[in-house]
Design a protein around this motif. Structure first.
Motif, short mmCIF file in Angstrom:
data_model
loop_
_atom_site.label_atom_id
_atom_site.label_comp_id
_atom_site.label_asym_id
_atom_site.label_seq_id
_atom_site.Cartn_x
_atom_site.Cartn_y
_atom_site.Cartn_z
N LEU A 1 20.18 -13.27 4.26
CA LEU A 1 20.00 -14.68 3.88
C LEU A 1 18.94 -14.83 2.80
N LYS A 2 17.88 -14.04 2.90
CA LYS A 2 16.84 -14.10 1.86
C LYS A 2 17.39 -13.66 0.52
N GLU A 3 18.20 -12.61 0.51
CA GLU A 3 18.79 -12.15 -0.75
C GLU A 3 19.74 -13.20 -1.32
N LYS A 4 20.47 -13.84 -0.42
CA LYS A 4 21.42 -14.85 -0.85
C LYS A 4 20.70 -16.04 -1.50
N GLU A 5 19.57 -16.41 -0.96
CA GLU A 5 18.79 -17.54 -1.48
C GLU A 5 17.86 -17.13 -2.62
N GLY A 6 17.74 -15.83 -2.88
CA GLY A 6 16.87 -15.36 -3.95
C GLY A 6 15.40 -15.30 -3.55
N LEU A 7 15.12 -15.23 -2.26
CA LEU A 7 13.74 -15.18 -1.79
C LEU A 7 13.26 -13.77 -1.50
N ALA A 8 14.14 -12.81 -1.60
CA ALA A 8 13.77 -11.43 -1.28
C ALA A 8 12.78 -10.90 -2.32
N ASN A 9 11.86 -10.10 -1.86
CA ASN A 9 10.88 -9.49 -2.77
C ASN A 9 11.55 -8.34 -3.50
N GLN A 10 11.54 -8.39 -4.80
CA GLN A 10 12.12 -7.31 -5.58
C GLN A 10 11.00 -6.43 -6.08
N GLU A 11 11.20 -5.13 -5.93
CA GLU A 11 10.12 -4.18 -6.25
C GLU A 11 9.85 -4.11 -7.75
N GLY A 12 10.87 -4.34 -8.57
CA GLY A 12 10.70 -4.24 -10.02
C GLY A 12 9.89 -5.38 -10.61
N GLU A 13 9.80 -6.49 -9.90
CA GLU A 13 9.14 -7.66 -10.45
C GLU A 13 7.71 -7.83 -9.98
N LYS A 14 7.10 -6.78 -9.53
CA LYS A 14 5.70 -6.89 -9.11
C LYS A 14 4.84 -7.11 -10.34
N ARG A 15 4.05 -8.14 -10.29
CA ARG A 15 3.19 -8.46 -11.42
C ARG A 15 1.78 -8.01 -11.12
N ARG A 16 1.20 -7.41 -12.12
CA ARG A 16 -0.19 -7.01 -11.99
C ARG A 16 -1.05 -8.01 -12.73
N LYS A 17 -2.23 -8.17 -12.27
CA LYS A 17 -3.15 -9.10 -12.91
C LYS A 17 -3.62 -8.49 -14.23
N ARG A 18 -3.47 -9.27 -15.28
CA ARG A 18 -3.87 -8.78 -16.60
C ARG A 18 -5.38 -8.81 -16.73
N LYS A 19 -5.88 -7.77 -17.35
CA LYS A 19 -7.31 -7.74 -17.63
C LYS A 19 -7.55 -8.46 -18.95
N ARG A 20 -8.53 -9.31 -18.94
CA ARG A 20 -8.87 -10.03 -20.18
C ARG A 20 -9.77 -9.16 -21.04
N ALA A 21 -9.63 -9.36 -22.35
CA ALA A 21 -10.46 -8.60 -23.27
C ALA A 21 -11.89 -9.08 -23.15
N GLY A 22 -12.78 -8.16 -22.94
CA GLY A 22 -14.18 -8.51 -22.80
C GLY A 22 -14.97 -8.02 -24.00
N GLY A 23 -16.21 -8.28 -24.00
CA GLY A 23 -17.06 -7.82 -25.08
C GLY A 23 -17.35 -6.34 -24.94
N PRO A 24 -18.13 -5.81 -25.87
CA PRO A 24 -18.46 -4.39 -25.79
C PRO A 24 -19.40 -4.12 -24.62
N ASN A 25 -19.39 -2.90 -24.23
CA ASN A 25 -20.27 -2.48 -23.15
C ASN A 25 -21.72 -2.64 -23.61
N PRO A 26 -22.54 -3.38 -22.85
CA PRO A 26 -23.91 -3.60 -23.31
C PRO A 26 -24.73 -2.31 -23.39
N LEU A 27 -24.35 -1.31 -22.64
CA LEU A 27 -25.09 -0.05 -22.71
C LEU A 27 -24.76 0.72 -23.99
N SER A 28 -23.59 0.47 -24.55
CA SER A 28 -23.23 1.17 -25.78
C SER A 28 -23.88 0.53 -27.00
N CYS A 29 -24.44 -0.66 -26.84
CA CYS A 29 -25.04 -1.38 -27.96
C CYS A 29 -26.54 -1.10 -28.10
N LEU A 30 -27.09 -0.28 -27.25
CA LEU A 30 -28.52 0.00 -27.33
C LEU A 30 -28.83 0.85 -28.55
#
Length: 187
Positions: A116-145
């Motif tokens: 029934l879940k597959e019929k309604e489209g509620l089933a979890n599909q393994e291919g569609e797992k989304r990962r949280k995107r990392k945002r671009a940050g500034g440079p490492n403060p230790l590398s700027c010394l």
């Protein structure tokens, strides 16, 4: 109500217990017209799996043993003016274990739920797992010394030579002349 009727019938000895019991919400039981003993009434209210999620608070050992034979009924009692919640009964632990192993839902019902879940489209599909995107940050403060100057043996030798060159040479002729002038002044 049956408990209150029983407390009234026992007389003045349990008048304080009756006052305490009247403060709580009174639940209607099936024996409203024909009151039974308090323990029988409480047992009848927790039949069929305790649908109203009642706790039983008693000092009666016979009632406590009967309650422990039923699954999912918490038991309270008093020890030295302190209310204590009794540990879960073996029946309750077995019931929870049965729930955890998913023996309450038959296998064919699990399969129909998945379909029934597959019929309604509620089933979890393994291919569609989304990962949280990392945002671009500034440079490492230790590398700027700022980089520190390294002291090496080669770097120390020239500075030592410079110190030797800078060493002030005494002019003994002038020092002797100053001393002779001072002696003349003293005389």
């Amino acid at each position: 109500r049956c408990v209150l009727k029983e407390l009234e019938s026992l007389g003045k000895a349990l008048y304080g217990a009756k006052l305490i019991a009247q403060r709580f919400q009174v639940r209607n039981c099936s024996h409203h017209k024909d009151p039974v003993s308090g323990s029988a009434c409480l047992l009848s209210m927790i039949e069929e799996g305790n649908p109203h999620h009642f706790f039983i608070a008693t000092q009666d050992q016979d009632l406590a043993n009967k309650v422990k034979k039923k699954a999912g009924v918490p038991l309270l009692f008093i020890i030295q003016n302190t209310m204590v919640l009794d540990k879960p009964s073996p029946k309750s632990l077995a019931f929870v274990q049965k729930l955890q192993t998913n023996q309450l839902v038959p296998e064919h019902q699990k399969q129909s739920i998945v379909q029934l879940k597959e019929k309604e489209g509620l089933a979890n599909q393994e291919g569609e797992k989304r990962r949280k995107r990392k945002r671009a940050g500034g440079p490492n403060p230790l590398s700027c010394l700022k980089k520190k100057k390294k002291k090496t043996q080669e770097g120390q030798e020239p500075s030592a030579e410079k110190k030797k060159r800078r060493k002030r040479k005494r002019n003994r002729v002038k020092a002797e002349a100053v001393q002779s002038v001072q002696k003349n002044e003293e005389e």
